[in-house]
Scaffold this motif. Structure first.
Motif, short mmCIF file in Angstrom:
data_model
loop_
_atom_site.label_atom_id
_atom_site.label_comp_id
_atom_site.label_asym_id
_atom_site.label_seq_id
_atom_site.Cartn_x
_atom_site.Cartn_y
_atom_site.Cartn_z
N LEU A 1 13.36 57.99 32.91
CA LEU A 1 12.28 57.83 31.93
C LEU A 1 12.01 59.14 31.21
O LEU A 1 11.73 59.15 30.01
CB LEU A 1 11.00 57.34 32.62
CG LEU A 1 10.93 55.83 32.90
CD1 LEU A 1 9.66 55.49 33.66
CD2 LEU A 1 11.00 55.02 31.61
N GLU A 2 12.13 60.24 31.92
CA GLU A 2 11.99 61.55 31.27
C GLU A 2 13.13 61.76 30.28
O GLU A 2 12.91 62.27 29.16
CB GLU A 2 11.99 62.65 32.32
CG GLU A 2 11.84 64.05 31.72
CD GLU A 2 11.87 65.15 32.77
OE1 GLU A 2 11.73 66.32 32.38
OE2 GLU A 2 12.04 64.84 33.96
N THR B 1 5.53 47.71 35.84
CA THR B 1 5.33 48.86 34.95
C THR B 1 6.69 49.36 34.46
O THR B 1 7.74 48.95 34.96
CB THR B 1 4.61 49.99 35.66
OG1 THR B 1 5.45 50.48 36.73
CG2 THR B 1 3.26 49.54 36.22
N ARG C 1 12.39 55.90 43.13
CA ARG C 1 11.32 56.42 42.28
C ARG C 1 11.76 57.70 41.58
O ARG C 1 11.52 57.88 40.38
CB ARG C 1 10.05 56.68 43.10
CG ARG C 1 8.91 57.33 42.29
CD ARG C 1 7.65 57.44 43.11
NE ARG C 1 7.08 56.12 43.37
CZ ARG C 1 6.25 55.49 42.55
NH1 ARG C 1 5.87 56.08 41.41
NH2 ARG C 1 5.77 54.31 42.84
N ARG D 1 4.63 57.27 29.92
CA ARG D 1 4.46 55.81 29.85
C ARG D 1 4.85 55.12 31.16
O ARG D 1 5.00 53.90 31.19
CB ARG D 1 5.32 55.23 28.72
CG ARG D 1 4.90 55.68 27.32
CD ARG D 1 3.57 55.04 26.92
NE ARG D 1 3.28 55.22 25.51
CZ ARG D 1 2.63 56.25 25.02
NH1 ARG D 1 2.20 57.23 25.85
NH2 ARG D 1 2.40 56.35 23.73
N GLN D 2 4.98 55.88 32.24
CA GLN D 2 5.47 55.32 33.50
C GLN D 2 4.63 54.15 34.00
O GLN D 2 5.17 53.17 34.54
CB GLN D 2 5.50 56.40 34.59
CG GLN D 2 6.53 57.48 34.36
CD GLN D 2 6.59 58.46 35.52
OE1 GLN D 2 6.11 58.17 36.61
NE2 GLN D 2 7.20 59.60 35.29
N LYS D 3 3.31 54.22 33.83
CA LYS D 3 2.42 53.21 34.40
C LYS D 3 2.07 52.11 33.41
O LYS D 3 1.28 51.22 33.72
CB LYS D 3 1.14 53.88 34.92
CG LYS D 3 1.40 54.86 36.06
CD LYS D 3 0.10 55.47 36.56
CE LYS D 3 0.36 56.45 37.71
NZ LYS D 3 -0.91 57.06 38.21
N VAL E 1 12.88 51.99 27.69
CA VAL E 1 12.75 51.64 29.11
C VAL E 1 13.98 50.86 29.58
O VAL E 1 14.52 51.11 30.66
CB VAL E 1 11.46 50.83 29.37
CG1 VAL E 1 11.43 50.32 30.81
CG2 VAL E 1 10.23 51.68 29.10
N LEU F 1 8.01 52.25 35.00
CA LEU F 1 8.68 52.89 36.12
C LEU F 1 9.24 51.86 37.09
O LEU F 1 10.39 51.98 37.55
CB LEU F 1 7.73 53.84 36.85
CG LEU F 1 8.31 54.55 38.09
CD1 LEU F 1 9.54 55.36 37.73
CD2 LEU F 1 7.24 55.44 38.73
N GLY G 1 14.09 56.78 38.85
CA GLY G 1 13.38 56.15 37.75
C GLY G 1 12.62 57.16 36.91
O GLY G 1 12.65 57.11 35.68
N GLU G 2 11.93 58.08 37.57
CA GLU G 2 11.19 59.11 36.85
C GLU G 2 12.13 60.00 36.04
O GLU G 2 11.81 60.38 34.90
CB GLU G 2 10.39 59.95 37.84
CG GLU G 2 9.24 59.20 38.49
CD GLU G 2 8.57 59.98 39.61
OE1 GLU G 2 7.47 59.61 40.01
OE2 GLU G 2 9.17 60.97 40.09
N SER H 1 8.06 59.91 29.90
CA SER H 1 7.38 60.32 31.13
C SER H 1 5.91 59.92 31.14
O SER H 1 5.34 59.63 32.20
CB SER H 1 7.50 61.84 31.32
OG SER H 1 8.83 62.21 31.59
#
Length: 220
Positions: free
Chosen positions: A125-126, A100, A118, A133-135, A149, A102, A121-122, A131
Motif C-alpha cells: 500500500l505504501e 478495508t 500485515r 488509506r489503510q483503514k 488497492v 489493508l 500489505g502495508e 499508506s
C-alpha cells in the motif's frame, strides 16, 4: 518458459451458430519478462487474459503455465493454480466491500498462510501511495484509489505471473505513471512475469514483447 499457448481458440454460442472470439493464438513468454496485449475494443484481449489466468476455459488449444497444462485442469484444480501462481488486476477492481484496503491487500497472503501478511500489505500500500488509506473501505475510496488497492493486492500475492487488465485505465496521468513504473519495478526486482492488456501504447512499449489482436487473431 513461464507461459506457452498453442492454437488457442475460444467460441461462444450465438444464435444457431458459434461466434469465434479467439482463433489460433500461439505465443510464449519467458520467466521474468513482460508482455503487452493490445488491439481495438472487441478484439478478444480480455477474453485471452481470462484464459491465460485460468479464469475461463478455451474451446480448443493448449495453455502451459509454469510447466502445468492449464487446459487439462478442472475448475477446482485451476483455482488451486491461481492461488499458488497467479496474481490478477481486474479492470473492475473486485475488492471485497466488507474489508478495508489493508485487509483486501492482506487477503492473498492470509489464504496462503504466509508469514507477516500485515507487513506485506502495508508495504505494498505504501508502494502505491496509499499508506494513509489503510483503514478505508472500498466505498470510501475513489475509483483510482480502488485500482491502486487492487494492484497492491496483486503484488502481495507473490505470484509467478501477474496479469493486469487495463491497470492504468482508471487513473489520472500522475497515478498512471506511478503504477506503470511500479509494475516494471516489481517485474525487474523478481523473476515474476507480467502480462498486461492495455490501450496505452506508452505502457505497451515498455514491455519486452507485444502482441496485437484484431478480430480474435494475432496480427504481425
Amino acid at each position: 518458459m513461464i507461459l506457452t499457448t498453442k492454437n488457442l481458440r475460444k467460441e461462444v454460442p450465438s444464435g444457431e451458430s458459434n461466434l469465434v472470439i479467439l482463433d489460433d493464438i500461439t505465443f510464449n513468454l519467458e520467466e521474468g519478462k513482460s508482455l503487452a496485449i493490445t488491439g481495438p475494443s472487441g478484439s478478444g484481449k480480455s477474453t485471452l487474459l481470462g484464459l491465460l489466468a485460468g479464469l475461463d476455459t478455451a474451446t480448443s488449444g493448449e495453455i502451459v503455465l509454469d510447466g502445468i497444462d492449464l487446459h487439462l485442469l478442472n475448475e477446482e484444480e485451476r483455482a488451486i493454480l491461481r492461488k499458488d501462481k497467479v496474481g490478477f488486476v481486474f479492470q473492475s477492481f473486485e475488492l471485497l466491500p466488507s474489508l478495508t484496503a489493508l485487509e483486501n491487500v492482506m487477503l492473498p497472503s492470509e489464504l496462503k498462510s504466509e508469514d507477516n501478511p500485515r507487513k506485506k500489505g502495508e508495504y505494498f500500500l505504501e508502494r502505491v501511495g496509499l499508506s494513509d488509506r489503510q483503514k478505508h473501505y472500498p466505498n470510501q475510496l475513489s475509483g483510482g484509489e480502488q485500482q491502486r488497492v487492487a494492484i497492491a493486492r496483486a503484488f502481495a500475492c507473490s505470484a509467478k505471473i501477474l496479469f493486469a487488465d487495463e491497470p492504468t485505465g482508471n487513473l489520472d496521468p500522475k497515478n498512471g505513471k506511478l503504477i506503470s513504473d511500479l509494475l516494471f519495478e516489481v517485474n525487474s526486482e523478481t523473476d515474476n512475469a507480467l502480462v498486461i492488456v492495455t490501450h496505452d501504447q506508452d505502457l505497451a512499449s515498455q514491455c519486452d514483447k507485444k502482441i496485437e489482436l484484431k478480430l480474435g487473431k494475432i496480427i504481425d
